[in-house]
Design a protein around this motif. Structure first.
Motif, short mmCIF file in Angstrom:
data_model
loop_
_atom_site.label_atom_id
_atom_site.label_comp_id
_atom_site.label_asym_id
_atom_site.label_seq_id
_atom_site.Cartn_x
_atom_site.Cartn_y
_atom_site.Cartn_z
N SER A 35 0.83 -1.20 0.00
CA SER A 35 0.00 0.00 0.00
C SER A 35 0.87 1.25 0.00
CB SER A 35 -0.92 0.01 1.22
OG SER A 35 -1.76 -1.13 1.21
N LEU A 36 1.94 1.28 0.83
CA LEU A 36 2.83 2.43 0.88
C LEU A 36 3.54 2.61 -0.46
CD1 LEU A 36 4.03 4.66 2.58
CD2 LEU A 36 5.73 3.06 3.45
N ASN A 37 3.94 1.49 -1.09
CA ASN A 37 4.61 1.55 -2.40
C ASN A 37 3.65 2.16 -3.44
OD1 ASN A 37 6.83 0.40 -4.37
ND2 ASN A 37 4.89 -0.26 -5.20
N GLU A 38 2.37 1.75 -3.44
CA GLU A 38 1.42 2.28 -4.41
C GLU A 38 1.13 3.75 -4.15
OE1 GLU A 38 0.19 0.82 -7.06
OE2 GLU A 38 1.44 -0.93 -6.64
N LEU A 39 1.00 4.16 -2.87
CA LEU A 39 0.72 5.56 -2.56
C LEU A 39 1.87 6.47 -2.98
CD1 LEU A 39 -1.00 5.19 0.93
CD2 LEU A 39 -2.09 5.67 -1.26
N LEU A 40 3.13 6.04 -2.72
CA LEU A 40 4.28 6.85 -3.13
C LEU A 40 4.39 6.90 -4.65
CD1 LEU A 40 6.91 5.64 -0.50
CD2 LEU A 40 5.87 7.89 -0.64
N GLY A 41 4.20 5.76 -5.32
CA GLY A 41 4.25 5.76 -6.77
C GLY A 41 3.16 6.63 -7.37
N ASN A 42 1.99 6.61 -6.78
CA ASN A 42 0.88 7.44 -7.26
C ASN A 42 1.19 8.91 -7.08
OD1 ASN A 42 -1.83 7.43 -8.37
ND2 ASN A 42 -2.44 8.31 -6.41
N ALA A 43 1.82 9.29 -5.95
CA ALA A 43 2.17 10.69 -5.71
C ALA A 43 3.22 11.16 -6.71
CB ALA A 43 2.67 10.87 -4.28
N LEU A 44 4.25 10.32 -6.98
CA LEU A 44 5.27 10.70 -7.97
C LEU A 44 4.67 10.79 -9.36
CD1 LEU A 44 8.21 8.46 -6.72
CD2 LEU A 44 8.03 10.94 -6.50
N LYS A 45 3.74 9.93 -9.67
CA LYS A 45 3.15 9.91 -11.01
C LYS A 45 2.36 11.19 -11.28
CE LYS A 45 -0.14 7.21 -13.77
NZ LYS A 45 -0.99 6.00 -13.77
N HIS A 46 1.69 11.75 -10.29
CA HIS A 46 0.83 12.92 -10.50
C HIS A 46 1.47 14.22 -10.02
CE1 HIS A 46 -2.00 9.51 -10.48
NE2 HIS A 46 -2.69 10.24 -11.36
N SER A 47 2.78 14.21 -9.72
CA SER A 47 3.43 15.44 -9.23
C SER A 47 4.08 16.23 -10.33
CB SER A 47 4.48 15.07 -8.17
OG SER A 47 5.50 14.26 -8.75
N ASP A 48 4.09 15.70 -11.58
CA ASP A 48 4.71 16.40 -12.73
C ASP A 48 6.14 16.82 -12.44
OD1 ASP A 48 2.37 16.12 -14.16
OD2 ASP A 48 1.56 18.04 -13.46
N GLY A 49 6.89 15.94 -11.82
CA GLY A 49 8.30 16.20 -11.56
C GLY A 49 8.57 17.06 -10.35
#
Length: 819
Positions: free
Chosen positions: A720-734
């Protein structure tokens, strides 16, 4: 007189069917004639009629509505031939925003009678009045019978009749004034005394019609007195049947069963079923076989219409065996119709009372036949009955001595059996029919028995106890006690007897003396401390008192110092209540066995098993981690060769790496994983996988090391933590992503913030479970001990994952002991 709107208000008085249709031509309202024509559900009847008529009716309805809205003459309606042979001619009228459909049936009068004719024709009292001023406009003869004198105003009516008509203080009732066209009529009821002095219960149906600022009050009265009298008669009949516990039914050859009484059955066959007190509710399969002949006789009498009274037994599935008495009484009703009344009475109590006397004697004989005392019953004609103990005592059967005097069992002439029986206890020596001689102690009791009206006979009952058997049993008991004492003395177990109140030792064997390291003389009279030492004496005494309060065996282990060594004794405590007789004091039995070597061997085996398990677990975790990392490497190679699936494989690699990190942390670890280590490992894995830096500000304080993840929750929370961090990086536009671990005394919160905006109307609960992203997180997280939230805070999207026990547990190494 009143114009077209008045016809709409007086639809209920028109003999032809009239339907009020909505804009889509579905039925909104129907007058009584339309309901008689189309059925109780007029809307459904209209729909079925349109379906049966087909395109002819639908085409005419469409063309007629267009023509009327355009101000043109509508085309003539197609004639409809109904199923019963009638014909219906339809006419469509506009009453905005609705439509009125008038149907003229072939059997109906071509003209509509005026309102005056309808009032004169109705047998019910009817009235039409001005609701504004109260003037009576129309009334029929039935209404004049209730209020003589030709009233011209509502105020001229009696007060009770005014209230029944909804007229109060010169104005309609508020409920009547607030009535809308689509509302049902207002119904009032009252008890009224007519001019002839008869008590009547009247029910009024009231309708207030408005048009062009004028309000008319329409009233229809109905005499409910007959219904009330019928209900009262039913209520009285119900009470009578319930009190008498009688089932009542009526049968007529032409109509079958007319009515089974609603309540008054002896018993009922179940919820929602017909009372079994009615004859038609009793099926053949519940009648007991012994009563089938009587039941068939009852059925034949019912078919022929003969009078009969039958008693039979049934086996009810809920109430068990019941006795019923059914009486069939044929009768002749007015007009020559035949009728049969069937009354069923539950006579179980009466049947049980009749059988009680027979069963009582049989049950007494059964009880006496099972006792160990020999019982012989002697009547005027000799011996009548002997129980099993007496037959065994004398070595004969009842048939061998039946009808003979009691002296046949005692050959000696001076025996007590030859004398007159008395109440004194006697002791004598007897010789059985098999030649065995034995001593008995007994007495004789005389009773009177009623054989019929005015006939009483004397009956003597002898009770004999075989003393030889009791003496042999006492000798065997003493011998068994002596044998037990020798076994206790020679047993390798430490055994001691203690007084229940003082816990002093009253007896012990050599093994118990050896356990305490003292002689038997030194231990007798001492308490538990002389056996187990002063340190454990109080605890042993408390365990002994616990054993005295229960009948169960209390088991404890005590450690007794024996020189430099320490011995472990497994002890059983048992309360011996009344083993020595009624006058003997209560005792407590203590049995102890030396289990020192056994416990040491068990501890060694347990430690070896734990060490071997930990070694195997570490090896398995290490191999799982290596295999998962190998799988992640293979997926990365495939992603390089297949760019079209690189995004999906990259997400899968991150999930596999998260699981591998958890197994890697479990290598060499014992117990639950430290939450801070899992957090750092997943953050590092995501950074390496994504090639991005995640800011992880550390929280001050020592609570970071106080929370751990159970083994069962480590992998789901890591994923769950891995998915939440990956989701945040994916939608942060760098942009920079922040992740913080916040701990307190109640639980742990993981807070992830990234620049961005949530979609308009986004709700986390609408996200469905899936295999990636928020769907995977919702599927993995525990329902009751994990709370996930996602909200917009300024220009950042903040995700919080709150974990409370049992998803997280306190670190055993840092949590203070409760003891």
């Amino acid at each position: 007189m009143f114009g077209p709107p008045a016809s709409a208000a007086l639809l209920d008085l028109i003999a032809d069917p009239v339907l009020t249709l909505r804009g889509d031509l579905s039925a909104l309202r129907a007058n009584p004639a339309a309901r008689d024509w189309l059925g109780a559900d007029a809307a459904e009847g209209w729909r079925l009629l349109r379906h049966a008529a087909g395109m002819r009716l639908e085409t005419w309805l469409r063309e007629a509505t267009l023509a009327i809205d355009a101000g043109r003459m509508p085309p003539p309606a197609p004639p409809l031939k109904l199923a019963d042979g009638q014909r219906a001619t339809l006419r469509l009228l506009r009453e905005r925003p609705n439509w009125l459909l008038h149907a003229r049936l072939s059997a109906a009068d071509p003209g509509e009678p005026p309102l005056v004719e309808w009032l004169a024709l109705s047998p019910l009292p009817m009235l039409l009045a001005d609701a504004t001023g109260g003037a009576v406009l129309r009334r029929n003869a039935a209404f004049d019978a209730l209020s003589p004198g030709a009233p011209r105003h509502l105020n001229d009516l009696p007060d009770l009749l005014q209230a029944l008509l909804g007229w109060q203080r010169g104005a309609p009732l508020p409920a009547l004034a607030a009535q809308r066209l689509q509302d049902p009529p207002l119904v009032t009821e009252a008890e009224f005394v007519d001019p002839q002095g008869r008590q009547r219960w009247l029910q009024a149906r009231l309708r207030l019609w408005r048009h062009d600022g004028r309000a008319l009050l329409l009233v229809m009265l109905e005499d409910q007195s007959t219904l009330h009298e019928r209900d009262l008669a039913h209520q009285q009949l119900d009470a009578l049947m319930d009190t008498a516990a009688v089932g009542l039914a009526t049968f007529q050859p032409e109509a079958g069963w007319l009515k089974a009484h609603r309540k008054g059955s002896p018993f009922k066959s179940g919820a929602g079923k017909q009372p079994i007190g009615s004859l038609q509710g009793i099926s053949r399969d519940i009648v007991e076989p012994a009563s089938l002949a009587e039941f068939e006789r009852l059925q034949r009498a019912l078919k022929k219409g003969d009078a009969v009274e039958v008693r039979y037994a049934v086996r009810h599935p809920e109430l068990g065996r019941r006795w019923l008495l059914t009486r069939v009484a044929p009768a002749l009703l007015a007009g020559g119709r035949r009728s049969t009344s069937v009354v069923t009475l539950d006579v179980t109590a009466q049947a049980q009372a009749e059988n009680a006397l027979l069963l009582r004697a049989e049950s007494e004989r059964t009880v006496l036949d099972s006792v160990l005392v020999g019982i012989v019953t002697v009547g005027p004609d000799g011996i009548e009955w002997m129980n099993r103990s007496a037959r065994r005592m004398f070595g004969c059967e009842l048939q061998d001595v039946l009808g003979q005097p009691m002296g046949v069992l005692a050959p000696d002439d001076d025996h007590a059996f030859h004398a007159e029986p008395g109440s004194d206890v006697f002791e004598c020596r007897l010789r059985g029919r098999d030649g065995r001689e034995f001593w008995v102690i007994g007495n004789a009791v005389q009773t009177q028995r009623e054989n019929g009206p005015g006939e009483v006979t004397q009956q003597t009952t002898y009770a004999l106890l075989d003393i030889d058997r009791r003496r042999q049993a006492e000798a065997q008991s003493r011998q068994a006690q002596a044998s037990l004492a020798r076994i206790i003395e020679a047993a390798p177990l430490a055994i001691s007897l203690h007084e229940a109140h003082s816990l002093r030792i009253v007896k012990l064997n050599q093994a118990a003396a050896a356990m305490a390291g003292r002689t038997e003389a030194q231990l007798l009279g001492g308490g538990p401390s002389v056996l187990f030492g002063a340190e454990q004496g109080e605890q042993v005494a408390a365990d002994m008192r616990e054993a005295l309060e229960t009948l169960a065996v209390v088991q404890r282990e005590y450690r007794v110092s024996s020189g430099a060594a320490e011995r472990v004794w497994h002890t059983r405590l048992l309360h011996l209540a009344g083993v020595g007789g009624d006058d003997a004091p209560e005792l407590l039995l203590l049995v102890a066995s030396d289990v020192t070597e056994h416990r040491a061997a068990e501890a060694a085996r347990l430690q070896a098993a734990i060490s071997q398990r930990e070694l195997l677990v570490r090896e398995v975790h290490h191999r799982i981690k290596n295999n998962l990392q190998g799988v992640a490497g293979l997926l990365q190679q495939i992603a390089v060769r297949r760019p079209e699936v690189a995004g999906v494989l990259k997400e899968a690699v991150g999930q596999v790496q998260a699981i591998a990190q958890v197994y890697g942390l479990q290598v060499g670890a014992t117990g639950p994983l430290l939450l801070k280590r899992v957090f750092d490992a997943i953050v590092g894995s995501v950074q390496r996988q994504q090639g991005r830096v995640i800011t992880t500000p550390a929280e001050a304080g020592a609570l970071l090391d106080d929370w751990c993840l159970p083994e069962a929750e480590a992998i789901p929370i890591a994923l769950s933590l891995n998915e939440l961090l990956g989701n945040a990086l994916k939608h942060s536009d760098g942009a920079q992503v922040r992740c913080q671990l916040i701990c307190d005394t109640l639980g742990v919160t993981v807070e992830i913030a990234n620049p961005g905006r949530l979609p308009e109307g986004f709700l986390l609960q609408n996200v469905k479970s899936g295999v990636s992203g928020l769907g995977l997180v919702r599927a993995l997280l525990p329902r009751r001990s994990a709370i996930l939230s996602l909200e917009q805070q300024g220009g950042d999207v903040v995700c919080r994952l709150e974990l409370i026990p049992p998803s997280v547990v306190h670190n055993p190494a840092t949590r203070p002991s409760s003891g």
